[in-house]
Design a protein around this motif. Structure first.
Motif: not given
Length: 148
Positions: A9-31
């Motif tokens: 859904x996020x990729x459809x909002x802004x021409x594929x761009x995903x904010x880093x603040x959103x990406x950091x919600x994912x536990x594996x990346x944040x860890x």
């Protein structure tokens, strides 16, 4: 990502761009790191990810997500194997068996559990499964086809 409805859904909002603040919600990346600059530095050499000019978003350039339909799932399942371990150990271990697309752990990735390894091609998966022995330390790795 191909199965993650939230990211799709996020990729459809802004021409594929995903904010880093959103990406950091994912536990594996944040860890791994919560420092956006460290993560972006790691992505600079990636041909799979593109960093926005303002360094606040990322996206997949020239790598559109496949249509995740029944045909795609069947082909994906054909090249997926099942093993027992933890995600951190598996990522290190399977580095020697590249190329693979992904490793998915069932349950809590910090404890021993089952995992699925999706290889790039069916031939890569067959080559791995055709090995007489695959040891993880001193333990023989139990391997079965996902479709079994």
């Amino acid at each position: 990502m191909r199965k993650d409805e939230f990211l799709i859904r996020y990729t459809k909002l802004d021409n594929g761009w995903i904010p880093m603040t959103t990406m950091l919600r994912f536990r594996m990346l944040a860890s791994m790191s919560q420092n956006v600059n460290v993560i972006l530095k790691a992505l600079e050499s990636s041909d799979l990810m593109e960093i926005s000019q303002d360094k606040k978003k990322i996206r997949r350039p020239n790598h559109p997500l496949p249509v995740y339909n029944a045909e795609y799932r069947k082909a994906e399942e054909a090249r997926t194997i099942h093993v027992d371990s933890t995600i951190d150990k598996l990522l290190t271990f399977f580095d020697a068996y590249k190329p693979f697309d992904s490793i998915t752990v069932n349950g809590d990735s910090r404890i021993k559990g089952s995992a699925f390894v999706l290889f790039k091609t069916l031939q890569d998966a067959k080559a791995f499964m055709g090995r007489e022995s695959v040891k993880y330390g001193d333990t023989e790795l139990i391997r079965v086809w996902s479709s079994s």
